[in-house]
Design a protein around this motif. Structure first.
Motif, PDB file in Angstrom:
ATOM      1  N   MET A  79      41.382  32.995  42.497  1.00 11.65           N
ATOM      2  CA  MET A  79      42.283  34.041  42.018  1.00 11.65           C
ATOM      3  C   MET A  79      42.822  33.709  40.630  1.00 11.65           C
ATOM      4  SD  MET A  79      42.322  36.441  44.230  1.00 11.65           S
ATOM      5  CE  MET A  79      43.743  37.389  43.693  1.00 11.65           C
ATOM      6  N   ILE A  80      42.821  32.436  40.291  1.00 11.38           N
ATOM      7  CA  ILE A  80      43.287  31.997  38.976  1.00 11.38           C
ATOM      8  C   ILE A  80      42.136  31.890  37.991  1.00 11.38           C
ATOM      9  CG2 ILE A  80      44.334  30.079  37.699  1.00 11.38           C
ATOM     10  CD1 ILE A  80      46.046  29.527  40.147  1.00 11.38           C
ATOM     11  N   CYS A  81      41.030  31.260  38.444  1.00 13.02           N
ATOM     12  CA  CYS A  81      39.969  30.911  37.497  1.00 13.02           C
ATOM     13  C   CYS A  81      38.753  31.832  37.563  1.00 13.02           C
ATOM     14  CB  CYS A  81      39.536  29.461  37.721  1.00 13.02           C
ATOM     15  SG  CYS A  81      38.758  29.148  39.332  1.00 13.02           S
ATOM     16  N   GLY A  82      38.587  32.623  38.618  1.00  9.40           N
ATOM     17  CA  GLY A  82      37.387  33.431  38.780  1.00  9.40           C
ATOM     18  C   GLY A  82      36.327  32.695  39.594  1.00  9.40           C
ATOM     19  N   LEU A  83      35.379  33.446  40.152  1.00 13.24           N
ATOM     20  CA  LEU A  83      34.404  32.865  41.075  1.00 13.24           C
ATOM     21  C   LEU A  83      33.438  31.906  40.396  1.00 13.24           C
ATOM     22  CD1 LEU A  83      33.572  36.010  43.240  1.00 13.24           C
ATOM     23  CD2 LEU A  83      35.134  34.138  43.784  1.00 13.24           C
ATOM     24  N   ASP A  84      32.950  32.249  39.209  1.00 10.28           N
ATOM     25  CA  ASP A  84      32.010  31.355  38.527  1.00 10.28           C
ATOM     26  C   ASP A  84      32.661  30.029  38.193  1.00 10.28           C
ATOM     27  OD1 ASP A  84      30.038  33.279  38.680  1.00 10.28           O
ATOM     28  OD2 ASP A  84      30.336  34.016  36.633  1.00 10.28           O
ATOM     29  N   ALA A  85      33.901  30.074  37.721  1.00 13.96           N
ATOM     30  CA  ALA A  85      34.607  28.835  37.389  1.00 13.96           C
ATOM     31  C   ALA A  85      34.929  28.044  38.651  1.00 13.96           C
ATOM     32  CB  ALA A  85      35.886  29.143  36.614  1.00 13.96           C
ATOM     33  N   GLU A  86      35.237  28.753  39.747  1.00  8.14           N
ATOM     34  CA  GLU A  86      35.476  28.047  41.013  1.00  8.14           C
ATOM     35  C   GLU A  86      34.260  27.216  41.406  1.00  8.14           C
ATOM     36  OE1 GLU A  86      36.256  28.949  45.775  1.00  8.14           O
ATOM     37  OE2 GLU A  86      35.562  30.542  44.434  1.00  8.14           O
ATOM     38  N   ILE A  87      33.079  27.817  41.331  1.00  9.89           N
ATOM     39  CA  ILE A  87      31.858  27.097  41.694  1.00  9.89           C
ATOM     40  C   ILE A  87      31.627  25.919  40.758  1.00  9.89           C
ATOM     41  CG2 ILE A  87      29.345  27.285  41.790  1.00  9.89           C
ATOM     42  CD1 ILE A  87      29.771  30.189  42.789  1.00  9.89           C
ATOM     43  N   ALA A  88      31.816  26.145  39.453  1.00 10.26           N
ATOM     44  CA  ALA A  88      31.625  25.054  38.487  1.00 10.26           C
ATOM     45  C   ALA A  88      32.596  23.914  38.767  1.00 10.26           C
ATOM     46  CB  ALA A  88      31.811  25.587  37.069  1.00 10.26           C
ATOM     47  N   GLN A  89      33.847  24.239  39.062  1.00  9.08           N
ATOM     48  CA  GLN A  89      34.831  23.206  39.356  1.00  9.08           C
ATOM     49  C   GLN A  89      34.461  22.436  40.622  1.00  9.08           C
ATOM     50  OE1 GLN A  89      38.611  25.174  39.580  1.00  9.08           O
ATOM     51  NE2 GLN A  89      38.683  25.641  37.386  1.00  9.08           N
TER      52      GLN A  89
END
Length: 283
Positions: A79-89
């Motif tokens: 909800m903060i970073c977006g789905l693509d960034a979630e996966i990368a993190q």
């Protein structure tokens, strides 16, 4: 295992609960945050955590943060970073944990261990889980569904989301699976304490099964008034938060999800019902 546990998201709701319960169990905790100078980070330091800067977008900071850690708690917030960034993190966490030789990763996931729902914030977590497994990490996955804080916490906007749109889209009589974040932290601490029991497990966590209509009745019984409700059109809410929550709630309306609270209570017998949790919020 009684060694150091590095906790990501330590100033957040789930990570903070994990850090508190690990400290209560006498564990060494390295609380990881992007801002060690924040008020929440200072409170963690005062409680006994080693506070250290780490950014899940920066693998270098993760490698430093995991040095010497036996365990890692990993959680991301799409909800903060977006789905693509979630996966990368999530992938960065897995890579850094594998390079550091971490002996137990506990992953704070959500939703179902089932592909094909079309719910982006559930599908993304399956991608992360697969990557953690591909790195050969000793892994436990914890999957709460609905946090009880949805009913009260301002950052969840309950008058709009929980008490207006969720009943409208899910159905007020549809049973939902509830767990409070503090009990999530208690489960995670127990999982870290017993790796031989929990490595390899994917645990759906729930301490109560209750519809939103029943939750509303308990809220009124507890606080003496019904929860405030703020009507908002679906299209306007979607403009603020995107379409993933809308899709999730519609999916839940058509696809009942089963889970047994006995599984969670076998780990933490004191895990609270909605009634008990709401009662604890009375000031």
């Amino acid at each position: 295992m009684d060694g150091l546990v590095a906790v990501l998201g330590a100033t957040g709701r789930q990570g903070g609960a994990v850090a508190r319960h690990l400290l209560a169990d006498g564990r060494q905790v390295r609380a990881l945050t992007r801002d060690p100078a924040s008020a929440k980070a200072r409170r963690l330091a005062e409680a006994g955590c080693q506070v250290m800067r780490a950014d899940m977008n920066d693998a270098g900071t993760l490698r430093a943060a995991f040095a010497g850690a036996q365990g890692v708690f990993s959680v991301q917030n799409p909800m903060i970073c977006g789905l693509d960034a979630e996966i990368a993190q999530g992938r960065n966490v897995g890579d850094a944990a594998a390079e550091a030789g971490v002996r137990h990763v506990v992953y704070g996931s959500a939703g179902l261990d089932q592909p094909g729902t079309g719910v982006g914030s559930w599908e993304s977590k399956l991608v992360i889980k697969a990557h953690l497994q591909s790195r050969g990490l000793p892994l436990t996955v914890l999957r709460p569904m609905a946090l009880m804080e949805l009913m009260t916490d301002k950052d969840f906007y309950p008058p709009v989301s929980t008490w207006h749109l969720m009943p409208k889209l899910i159905g007020g009589d549809r049973p939902l699976l509830w767990l409070c974040s503090d009990d999530f932290g208690a489960v995670a601490a127990r999982v870290f304490a017993e790796p031989d029991r929990f490595v390899g497990e994917d645990l759906a966590l729930v301490s109560d099964v209750l519809s939103l209509d029943a939750c509303r009745d308990l809220y009124r019984e507890t606080f003496g008034h019904r929860p405030r409700r703020f009507p908002m059109p679906i299209w306007l809410f979607e403009r603020f938060v995107g379409d993933d929550l809308i899709h999730m709630w519609r999916w839940l309306r058509e696809n009942p999800v089963d889970a047994d609270p006995a599984v969670t209570r076998a780990i933490v017998p004191s895990a609270r019902s909605v009634r008990e949790w709401l009662g604890s919020r009375v000031r």
